[in-house]
Design a protein around this motif. Structure first.
Motif, PDB file in Angstrom:
ATOM      1  N   PRO A  85      51.766  47.076  56.183  1.00 34.49           N
ATOM      2  CA  PRO A  85      50.982  45.947  56.648  1.00 34.49           C
ATOM      3  C   PRO A  85      50.148  45.055  56.410  1.00 34.49           C
ATOM      4  O   PRO A  85      50.061  45.273  55.242  1.00 34.49           O
ATOM      5  N   ARG A  86      50.459  43.699  56.296  1.00 38.38           N
ATOM      6  CA  ARG A  86      50.633  42.650  55.496  1.00 38.38           C
ATOM      7  C   ARG A  86      48.638  41.771  56.401  1.00 38.38           C
ATOM      8  O   ARG A  86      48.528  41.726  57.446  1.00 38.38           O
ATOM      9  N   ILE A  87      47.653  41.289  55.799  1.00 45.09           N
ATOM     10  CA  ILE A  87      46.392  40.696  56.410  1.00 45.09           C
ATOM     11  C   ILE A  87      46.220  39.451  56.183  1.00 45.09           C
ATOM     12  O   ILE A  87      46.463  39.669  54.226  1.00 45.09           O
ATOM     13  N   LEU A  88      46.187  38.156  56.146  1.00 45.46           N
ATOM     14  CA  LEU A  88      45.788  37.542  55.449  1.00 45.46           C
ATOM     15  C   LEU A  88      44.572  37.056  55.179  1.00 45.46           C
ATOM     16  O   LEU A  88      43.679  37.378  56.263  1.00 45.46           O
ATOM     17  N   GLY A  89      43.887  37.265  54.111  1.00 52.21           N
ATOM     18  CA  GLY A  89      42.366  37.401  53.463  1.00 52.21           C
ATOM     19  C   GLY A  89      42.096  36.983  52.377  1.00 52.21           C
ATOM     20  O   GLY A  89      43.289  37.500  50.798  1.00 52.21           O
ATOM     21  N   THR A  90      40.643  37.114  52.399  1.00 45.89           N
ATOM     22  CA  THR A  90      39.892  37.135  50.471  1.00 45.89           C
ATOM     23  C   THR A  90      39.470  38.194  50.612  1.00 45.89           C
ATOM     24  O   THR A  90      39.148  39.117  51.213  1.00 45.89           O
ATOM     25  N   ALA A  91      39.134  38.497  48.987  1.00 50.74           N
ATOM     26  CA  ALA A  91      38.364  39.359  48.166  1.00 50.74           C
ATOM     27  C   ALA A  91      37.102  39.630  49.008  1.00 50.74           C
ATOM     28  O   ALA A  91      36.040  40.314  49.495  1.00 50.74           O
ATOM     29  N   GLU A  92      36.857  38.323  48.955  1.00 46.44           N
ATOM     30  CA  GLU A  92      34.944  38.000  49.076  1.00 46.44           C
ATOM     31  C   GLU A  92      34.731  37.935  51.003  1.00 46.44           C
ATOM     32  O   GLU A  92      33.832  37.927  51.264  1.00 46.44           O
ATOM     33  N   ASP A  93      36.217  37.742  51.664  1.00 46.66           N
ATOM     34  CA  ASP A  93      36.183  38.277  53.057  1.00 46.66           C
ATOM     35  C   ASP A  93      36.587  38.737  53.517  1.00 46.66           C
ATOM     36  O   ASP A  93      38.269  37.949  53.897  1.00 46.66           O
ATOM     37  N   LEU A  94      36.650  40.043  53.847  1.00 49.57           N
ATOM     38  CA  LEU A  94      38.265  41.363  53.959  1.00 49.57           C
ATOM     39  C   LEU A  94      37.572  40.959  55.446  1.00 49.57           C
ATOM     40  O   LEU A  94      36.849  41.835  55.603  1.00 49.57           O
ATOM     41  N   PRO A  95      38.691  41.478  56.386  1.00 54.39           N
ATOM     42  CA  PRO A  95      39.215  41.181  57.888  1.00 54.39           C
ATOM     43  C   PRO A  95      39.645  42.556  58.112  1.00 54.39           C
ATOM     44  O   PRO A  95      40.481  43.114  58.572  1.00 54.39           O
ATOM     45  N   ILE A  96      38.325  43.882  57.527  1.00 56.13           N
ATOM     46  CA  ILE A  96      38.570  45.103  58.174  1.00 56.13           C
ATOM     47  C   ILE A  96      37.624  45.961  57.846  1.00 56.13           C
ATOM     48  O   ILE A  96      36.429  45.657  57.515  1.00 56.13           O
ATOM     49  N   GLU A  97      37.477  47.560  58.718  1.00 57.41           N
ATOM     50  CA  GLU A  97      36.597  48.000  58.657  1.00 57.41           C
ATOM     51  C   GLU A  97      36.212  48.268  57.763  1.00 57.41           C
ATOM     52  O   GLU A  97      36.408  49.060  57.084  1.00 57.41           O
ATOM     53  N   ASP A  98      34.680  48.278  57.921  1.00 57.63           N
ATOM     54  CA  ASP A  98      34.036  49.874  57.351  1.00 57.63           C
ATOM     55  C   ASP A  98      34.964  50.606  56.919  1.00 57.63           C
ATOM     56  O   ASP A  98      35.040  51.510  57.522  1.00 57.63           O
ATOM     57  N   ALA A  99      34.525  51.279  55.317  1.00 53.26           N
ATOM     58  CA  ALA A  99      34.616  52.679  55.200  1.00 53.26           C
ATOM     59  C   ALA A  99      36.386  52.900  55.617  1.00 53.26           C
ATOM     60  O   ALA A  99      36.651  54.436  55.879  1.00 53.26           O
ATOM     61  N   ALA A 100      37.530  52.535  55.010  1.00 51.12           N
ATOM     62  CA  ALA A 100      38.859  52.443  55.706  1.00 51.12           C
ATOM     63  C   ALA A 100      39.795  52.602  54.238  1.00 51.12           C
ATOM     64  O   ALA A 100      40.766  53.105  55.105  1.00 51.12           O
ATOM     65  N   PHE A 101      39.252  53.019  53.428  1.00 47.64           N
ATOM     66  CA  PHE A 101      40.361  53.202  52.486  1.00 47.64           C
ATOM     67  C   PHE A 101      39.502  54.066  51.323  1.00 47.64           C
ATOM     68  O   PHE A 101      38.493  54.304  50.996  1.00 47.64           O
ATOM     69  N   ASP A 102      40.776  54.836  50.813  1.00 55.42           N
ATOM     70  CA  ASP A 102      39.511  55.972  49.966  1.00 55.42           C
ATOM     71  C   ASP A 102      40.022  54.830  47.826  1.00 55.42           C
ATOM     72  O   ASP A 102      39.780  55.040  47.385  1.00 55.42           O
ATOM     73  N   ALA A 103      40.915  53.714  47.964  1.00 55.84           N
ATOM     74  CA  ALA A 103      41.211  53.052  46.737  1.00 55.84           C
ATOM     75  C   ALA A 103      41.268  51.416  47.400  1.00 55.84           C
ATOM     76  O   ALA A 103      42.034  51.773  48.334  1.00 55.84           O
ATOM     77  N   VAL A 104      40.681  50.427  46.314  1.00 51.20           N
ATOM     78  CA  VAL A 104      40.902  49.773  46.984  1.00 51.20           C
ATOM     79  C   VAL A 104      41.623  49.088  45.413  1.00 51.20           C
ATOM     80  O   VAL A 104      40.987  49.281  43.883  1.00 51.20           O
ATOM     81  N   VAL A 105      42.712  48.824  44.760  1.00 48.99           N
ATOM     82  CA  VAL A 105      43.837  48.342  44.268  1.00 48.99           C
ATOM     83  C   VAL A 105      43.884  46.699  44.035  1.00 48.99           C
ATOM     84  O   VAL A 105      44.265  45.896  45.140  1.00 48.99           O
ATOM     85  N   VAL A 106      43.430  46.417  42.925  1.00 49.12           N
ATOM     86  CA  VAL A 106      43.821  45.083  42.266  1.00 49.12           C
ATOM     87  C   VAL A 106      44.749  44.895  41.154  1.00 49.12           C
ATOM     88  O   VAL A 106      44.030  44.685  39.654  1.00 49.12           O
ATOM     89  N   GLY A 107      45.891  44.065  41.596  1.00 46.58           N
ATOM     90  CA  GLY A 107      46.541  43.816  40.301  1.00 46.58           C
ATOM     91  C   GLY A 107      46.741  42.261  39.574  1.00 46.58           C
ATOM     92  O   GLY A 107      47.043  41.476  41.350  1.00 46.58           O
ATOM     93  N   GLN A 108      46.611  41.794  39.025  1.00 43.07           N
ATOM     94  CA  GLN A 108      46.511  40.531  38.083  1.00 43.07           C
ATOM     95  C   GLN A 108      45.972  39.398  38.943  1.00 43.07           C
ATOM     96  O   GLN A 108      46.345  38.630  38.807  1.00 43.07           O
ATOM     97  N   ALA A 109      45.000  40.588  39.480  1.00 43.31           N
ATOM     98  CA  ALA A 109      44.172  39.143  40.746  1.00 43.31           C
ATOM     99  C   ALA A 109      42.847  38.656  40.151  1.00 43.31           C
ATOM    100  O   ALA A 109      42.009  38.534  40.872  1.00 43.31           O
ATOM    101  N   TRP A 110      42.009  40.260  39.769  1.00 40.99           N
ATOM    102  CA  TRP A 110      40.366  39.744  39.657  1.00 40.99           C
ATOM    103  C   TRP A 110      40.132  38.326  38.864  1.00 40.99           C
ATOM    104  O   TRP A 110      38.633  38.193  40.084  1.00 40.99           O
ATOM    105  N   HIS A 111      40.748  38.395  38.663  1.00 38.45           N
ATOM    106  CA  HIS A 111      39.840  36.829  37.380  1.00 38.45           C
ATOM    107  C   HIS A 111      39.346  36.153  38.729  1.00 38.45           C
ATOM    108  O   HIS A 111      39.115  35.231  38.159  1.00 38.45           O
TER     109      HIS A 111
END
Length: 248
Positions: A85-111
């Motif tokens: 599943p792919r979602i167009l969105g940003t880290a600052e405004d996630l179009p995702i429901e609360d408490a939906a994931f066990d982990a959030v991972v960021v590869g080569q993008a945190w900066h």
């Protein structure tokens, strides 16, 4: 002017080179990805790009959702990792429901993120005790002289992975940051290495004349450096820097 708009504009410079980015950039070692997610099952790959980290998560049989602000990158991700599943969105405004994931991972993008806005959003979509995992692949320029010279030509000082400690540390509501590193080597053709140069944000945002000069200088280095003469492919050493913190 909103500084976030400038950051987004720079990040979206990758869109025009999505296929090159996807083909040239390295993946992530299983050891590194397994350490990032621990026993998590449902994982959000944030800033997923063309899916290099997504591939590794899927290989671990995890339930993965990919988010990225650049449509062309997500289209490339669909080709590389069909069915995620792919979602167009940003880290600052996630179009995702609360408490939906066990982990959030960021590869080569945190900066690329604005932590004061991204951290609360990431905490919101994580379940209690969830994990935030960050990873960067960095070419190990200290172990190969030719690679150090290439890094200078590629303006390595502009690469956030060269100074990850300065951009890591989500702060509250996350706990202390743990770190881990994995050393590995990637074999690639000279053409792929040149594509790697062309996939970097500094190159993508440079004037055409500077782009051409950088590629020409790298080509000359690869042809003339004594460590590479006669080598059919390049052995490129990498270090994957991993960081994780648990939501309190």
């Amino acid at each position: 002017m909103d500084p976030h708009s400038d950051t987004l504009s720079a990040a979206r410079s990758f869109g025009a080179a999505a296929s090159v980015y996807g083909a040239a950039r390295p993946g992530y070692p299983t050891e590194a990805v397994g350490w990032l997610v621990g026993d998590s099952r449902r994982v959000l790959d944030l800033g997923a790009g063309t899916g290099r980290l997504t591939e590794a998560l899927v290989a671990l049989d995890l339930d993965v959702v990919a988010v990225d602000p650049v449509e062309e990158m997500l289209e490339e991700l669909e080709l590389r990792v069909p069915g995620v599943p792919r979602i167009l969105g940003t880290a600052e405004d996630l179009p995702i429901e609360d408490a939906a994931f066990d982990a959030v991972v960021v590869g080569q993008a945190w900066h690329w993120f604005m932590p004061e806005r991204a951290v609360p959003e990431i905490a919101r979509v994580l379940r209690p005790g969830g994990v935030l995992g960050l990873a960067w692949n960095a070419r190990d320029t200290a172990s190969a002289d030719w690679l150090r010279e290439a890094g200078e030509l590629m303006h390595e000082r502009h690469d956030a992975s060269a100074s990850v400690d300065s951009v890591v540390g989500p702060g509250r509501p996350f706990g202390a940051v743990e770190s881990h590193r994995v050393e590995w080597t990637m074999r690639m053709s000279r053409a792929r290495f040149l594509d790697l140069v062309r996939s970097r944000s500094h190159w993508l945002t440079s004037p055409p004349a500077e782009q051409g000069a950088v590629v020409a200088a790298i080509e000359e280095l690869l042809a003339a450096h004594p460590d590479l003469v006669g080598a059919e492919d390049l052995e490129v050493p990498y270090v994957t820097h991993c960081f994780r913190a648990v939501l309190r």
